[in-house]
Each structure stands twice: as C-alpha cells, then as structure tokens.
Scaffold this motif. Structure first.
Motif, short mmCIF file in Angstrom:
data_model
loop_
_atom_site.label_atom_id
_atom_site.label_comp_id
_atom_site.label_asym_id
_atom_site.label_seq_id
_atom_site.Cartn_x
_atom_site.Cartn_y
_atom_site.Cartn_z
N SER A 56 36.40 48.43 86.18
CA SER A 56 35.04 48.24 85.69
C SER A 56 34.72 46.77 85.54
O SER A 56 33.61 46.33 85.79
CB SER A 56 34.87 48.95 84.34
OG SER A 56 35.04 50.34 84.50
N ASN A 100 33.10 44.96 88.28
CA ASN A 100 31.77 45.36 88.68
C ASN A 100 30.71 45.18 87.58
O ASN A 100 29.58 45.58 87.75
CB ASN A 100 31.77 46.82 89.13
CG ASN A 100 32.53 46.99 90.43
OD1 ASN A 100 32.25 46.32 91.40
ND2 ASN A 100 33.50 47.87 90.41
N THR A 101 31.13 44.64 86.48
CA THR A 101 30.16 44.41 85.41
C THR A 101 30.62 43.25 84.59
O THR A 101 31.50 42.49 84.96
CB THR A 101 30.01 45.69 84.56
OG1 THR A 101 28.94 45.51 83.64
CG2 THR A 101 31.26 46.05 83.80
N ASN A 118 14.22 48.77 87.60
CA ASN A 118 14.78 49.54 86.48
C ASN A 118 13.89 49.47 85.25
O ASN A 118 13.78 50.44 84.49
CB ASN A 118 16.18 49.03 86.15
CG ASN A 118 17.19 49.42 87.21
OD1 ASN A 118 16.99 50.38 87.96
ND2 ASN A 118 18.29 48.69 87.29
N GLU A 153 20.88 43.99 82.63
CA GLU A 153 20.42 45.26 82.07
C GLU A 153 20.98 45.48 80.66
O GLU A 153 20.31 46.03 79.79
CB GLU A 153 20.80 46.41 82.99
CG GLU A 153 19.97 46.42 84.28
CD GLU A 153 20.42 47.51 85.24
OE1 GLU A 153 21.47 48.11 84.99
OE2 GLU A 153 19.70 47.75 86.22
N VAL A 154 22.22 45.03 80.46
CA VAL A 154 22.81 45.12 79.12
C VAL A 154 22.00 44.29 78.13
O VAL A 154 21.63 44.74 77.05
CB VAL A 154 24.28 44.67 79.14
CG1 VAL A 154 24.79 44.45 77.72
CG2 VAL A 154 25.14 45.69 79.85
N THR A 159 26.17 42.99 91.78
CA THR A 159 26.25 44.18 90.93
C THR A 159 26.57 43.82 89.49
O THR A 159 25.95 44.32 88.55
CB THR A 159 27.32 45.14 91.47
OG1 THR A 159 26.99 45.51 92.81
CG2 THR A 159 27.42 46.39 90.61
N ARG A 186 21.28 49.40 79.02
CA ARG A 186 22.53 50.12 78.84
C ARG A 186 22.92 50.13 77.36
O ARG A 186 22.51 49.27 76.59
CB ARG A 186 23.64 49.50 79.68
CG ARG A 186 23.35 49.66 81.18
CD ARG A 186 24.29 48.84 82.03
NE ARG A 186 23.95 48.98 83.43
CZ ARG A 186 24.45 49.89 84.25
NH1 ARG A 186 25.33 50.75 83.81
NH2 ARG A 186 24.07 49.95 85.50
N THR A 225 23.50 42.10 87.85
CA THR A 225 22.46 43.08 87.57
C THR A 225 22.79 43.88 86.32
O THR A 225 21.95 44.07 85.42
CB THR A 225 22.28 44.05 88.76
OG1 THR A 225 21.92 43.30 89.93
CG2 THR A 225 21.19 45.07 88.48
N GLN A 226 24.03 44.34 86.22
CA GLN A 226 24.44 45.13 85.06
C GLN A 226 24.41 44.29 83.78
O GLN A 226 24.02 44.78 82.72
CB GLN A 226 25.83 45.70 85.29
CG GLN A 226 25.84 46.76 86.39
CD GLN A 226 27.25 47.28 86.68
OE1 GLN A 226 28.23 46.71 86.23
NE2 GLN A 226 27.33 48.37 87.44
#
Length: 509
Positions: A498, A501-502, A31, A479-480, A472, A485, A475-476
């Motif tokens: 949500s 998953n985050t 990413n 990325e935050v 998942t 994001r 990973t999120q």
C-alpha cells in the motif's frame, strides 16, 4: 430555491513542470465534482516568447499555451485531436532559412502538419496565422530588423495572432481552448494578469545583486544576466540614450525603443534547463517592473480573485518557486484573497529537487523556506511586504505593521497572520536531492506534512538528481487532505504494497 455553487480548486503553477501533474489534478477534480482553475503567470520572456515580446509586446504566453495544449483530451480514436496537439506543440527548425520556409508552408496550408486537421478547423487556424504573418511583414525593417522564426512555437504564434486580431488575451485563450476541445466549463486556464502589455519581473539577491527578466532569474542564457546593484540600473532612458548598454547591429530606431531595458530586448533568448549556473546567494525578493525598469504593483486578473474567493482548496504546484508561483501571489489582491478565502486546505506540493532559485548548494532551501517565501509574497501582495525580512530564520515584518494583540497560534512573532493563512499542508517526497523537510519548524507553524511515494530521477551519467511523484500516490494523498478518504487510512499503519501506492506518513507519525 437557489443552490450554492460548488466551490472549486485553484492551482498556482507555471508551465512545463506542472504539466506532469495535470492528470492528478483532473482526477481530484472529478472526485470532488468541482471546477478547477489554473493560475498561470505571464512574465515568461525566454525562448520564442522573447521574440514575440520584442516585436509585438504583450504578455509572455508560453506557459498558457503549454497548459492549454496539455489539457487536450486523450482519445486514441480521435486522430484530429492528436493532430491538433502535435500542431500546437510543434516548434519550427533551429536554422533560420529552414524555419522561415516551414512557416510559409504552414500559413499557405501545404505543411504536412495539417494532414489530420479537418478543413474547417484548418482554415480557422490559418486565418489567425495569416493575420499574424501580415503584422510581421508590416513591422519588418530589413535588413536590420526582421522576425526571427527559429525554434518558434506554432502555438505561441497562433495565440499572438488571435490576441492581435481580437484585442483580448482572454479571448485568444478561449479560442485556443475551444479549438483544442478543452472542457472549459470544468477546467479554466486563467492568466494571472489579464493584459495586452508585457509584464516583466526582477529579483534581488541577499548579496545586493539584481537580476532583470524571468529567463535571467531562472534559466539564464548568459552569466551577464547578473547585475550588481547601482544607484541607477541599466536602462534606456526616456530621451532614448542608453545609459550603460553596448551598441549592437540593430538600427537606431530598433535599438532605442522608448523606455526599453536592454536586457529585455534580445532576440529569441535561448536557454537550457540543465547545467545552470548557481546564484551567488539566495533570492530575497521578486517584483514587477515597467518598461523603464521601475517597480510597479499590478492588480491581479479579477477572474483570479473570483476563483480564490469561491475555492474549497488552493494548491501551490511543483515548479520554479520564484518565477512560476511567486509572480502570481505578489499581485495586488491575491494575498488578501488567499488569506481570507473559505478554502480550508492550502496545499504546497514540494518540488522533487532543488533548482537555481532554491539554492545555492551551500545554503539550500528547506520545506519551511518554501512556505516562508509564499507567506512573504502574500504579505507583499497585501501591501505589508515592504521591509519584510528574515529574523533568526523566521518571517517578520516591521514593528509599525505588527498587530497589537498577541500573535495567533502557529504564527511567527511580528507576522500579521499565521502561516496557515497561506499554507496548511505540505506534500513532499523523500530521497536523494530532495528539499529537506524540517518537520519541527513546520509543526511550529501549524502545518501538516504528508510524505508520498516517488521515483528516482537519474542524469545520463546515472547520478540521482531528484525524485518525481507517482501519480496514484499523489492523487490519493490529495484526496486524504481534502477529506475524500477516511481518517483510518491516514492514521493506520500501511503495508509495503500500500505504501508504494499512497502516502507514507503524516506529521506526527
């Protein structure tokens, strides 16, 4: 017109624990479209590594091999890659005769393990295994001293053969990575120390106990791994006389290697990662020792410093704090590189459970204790750690080293740098048996917290023994933190679907 190179991500980790997050780090790398460097310690002296070190010397290679093999690309249609992964992950049988026979079937090329590997790669791999076998035969002194093949890792044997042939540990890593089709231009596995020699660690506990060797610190095979502090530790002295060890069944030549510590010359140190005895008190310090047991301060691999100086983010992965993470940080040059590098984000992924190194159960580590251990290691790397102590639960250094000007925001009085020079974010799980996240203390340090979704880990009896990260969600969360994001996602209220998953929350929520 020259363009600036893309800054990479550096991950400090050990072997087996962090292997579960390889796909997470790879997703973040893709990413961000940047290189990824794994910094791996070489102080492991347990399992089959102990036998290779006993016979050949050299670095502990188990964690390096484990990461390289884990990085083999998953390709269901490529049977050879699957066969290579199985080959280098394979361990010989635990019975001596069976292990010896299977080893010779491998070097002779008759083992079923070769079935899916093409002749060209098979003969290349065999050449290094046969080179190692010749070196084993040259060093054999039967019946007192022979190589113990029981439970030996074929991948470790190959790496050792390649290192002995080339005379270069990093050349051996490059060869194994190339054979395993690891995308070395994007993902680099870098040993913390680039050396053909063994580098062992010792640890001191708060009660004065000293433990010698990584395996004894983390996963001891015997309770005798603990040694009370003496004026002189248990050593084999330079004149060959053993100061305090018991005689064994080895010949005099083999049992009196110049300068070898008795606790580091055992054959094939076996251990278990379950039901490990608690340490009597907290670990206060870890350091490297030479073959005589004296403290040394080895420099870091120059490639480690290069990766840190050109990084956009540094991640301290899950794993054993004092035997997987700290041994890389205390090396000369690493603390300076971490604290002054351009990386804006220095992220600690907190373990999903406490272990022997972060106990005892009467005084378990909190999240801030993990951070302070990393800070102490970084300061020691910079030559400021001698005498570094805990004062009122905070990190401090002697006044002679303290800065004259007032401490910057987020720092502890007496500390030369703010904690955020080493750690800016803590990603963690919340659930049974996880380390307690003391948010107020972390906020004082200037460190942000991110809680993510995870799953419970149960023992065979059904007891919850910790949590494991959801790939998942982790990973999120990364990325935050790294800016992939938007802020709205960080600050907004997440629904239940949500949330699973985050990430679930940030500091201050």
């Amino acid at each position: 017109m020259a363009t600036n190179p893309v800054r990479g991500i550096v991950v400090f980790s050990g072997g087996s624990a962090a292997n579960s997050l390889v796909d997470v780090f790879n997703a973040v790398r893709k990413n961000k479209n940047c290189p990824l460097s794994y910094i791996i310690p070489i102080s492991d002296n347990g399992g089959s590594s102990s036998e290779l070190i006993r016979v050949f010397g050299g670095p502990g290679i188990g964690d390096v091999r484990s990461r390289l093999v884990r990085l083999i690309p998953d390709c269901p249609t490529n049977l050879e890659l699957a066969g290579i992964k199985a080959f280098f992950n394979y361990r010989l049988p635990p019975a001596a005769d069976a292990a010896h026979d299977e080893w010779y079937s491998i070097v002779e090329g008759t083992s079923p393990l070769w079935k899916s590997i093409t002749p060209a790669k098979r003969e290349l791999i065999r050449s290094f295994l046969n080179h190692l076998n010749l070196e084993i035969l040259k060093r054999a002194r039967p019946p007192s001293s022979t190589f113990d093949f029981t439970s030996a890792s074929v991948g470790n044997l190959f790496l050792t053969g390649a290192r002995l042939f080339s005379g270069s540990f990093e050349s051996a890593i490059y060869l194994l990575g190339s054979i395993c089709s690891v995308p070395l231009e994007d993902v680099r596995v870098t040993p913390a120390i680039n050396s053909n020699f063994s580098h062992h660690i010792s640890a001191s506990l708060a009660d004065g106990t000293v433990i010698v060797g990584q395996n004894s610190i983390s996963h001891p095979s015997e309770t005798t791994a603990l040694q009370p502090v003496r004026r002189r530790p248990s050593l084999l002295l330079a004149d060959g006389e053993d100061f305090s060890s018991e005689s064994d069944d080895l010949s005099y030549e083999d049992s009196h290697l110049p300068g070898s510590l008795p606790t580091l010359r055992n054959k094939n140190i076996n251990f278990t990662k379950s039901a490990v005895e608690e340490l009597p008190s907290r670990i206060s310090r870890v350091w490297y020792i030479n073959p005589y047991g004296q403290e040394i301060r080895p420099p870091a691999n120059p490639r480690v410093l290069e990766a840190l100086r050109s990084s956009q983010a540094i991640i301290y992965s899950i794993g054993s704090l004092y035997t997987s993470i700290i041994p890389s940080i205390i090396l000369r040059g690493v603390g300076q590189a971490i604290s002054t590098c351009p990386a804006r984000y220095k992220i600690l992924i907190l373990n999903g459970s406490l272990d022997r190194e972060t106990g005892p159960s009467t005084h378990p580590y909190t999240a801030s204790d993990f951070v302070e251990a990393i800070v102490r290691a970084g300061e020691e790397s910079r030559g400021r750690g001698r005498g570094l102590q805990k004062l009122n639960g905070t990190v401090a250094i002697p006044e002679s080293h303290a800065p004259v000007k007032s401490a910057p925001q987020g720092s502890t009085p007496g500390l030369s740098l703010p904690h955020t020079a080493y750690v800016t974010h803590v990603i963690h799980l919340e659930g049974p048996a996880t380390p307690r996240v003391d948010r107020e203390r972390l906020n004082e340090m200037g460190i942000e917290c991110v809680r993510v979704y995870g799953r419970k880990v149960e023992s065979p009896s059904g007891e919850v023994v910790g949590m494991t990260y959801d790939s998942t969600a982790l990973t999120q969360a990364l990325e935050v933190v790294l800016g992939k994001r938007g802020d709205a996602m960080v600050r907004g209220t997440l629904g239940e679907k949500s949330r699973r998953n985050t990430m679930e929350s940030m500091a201050g929520k």
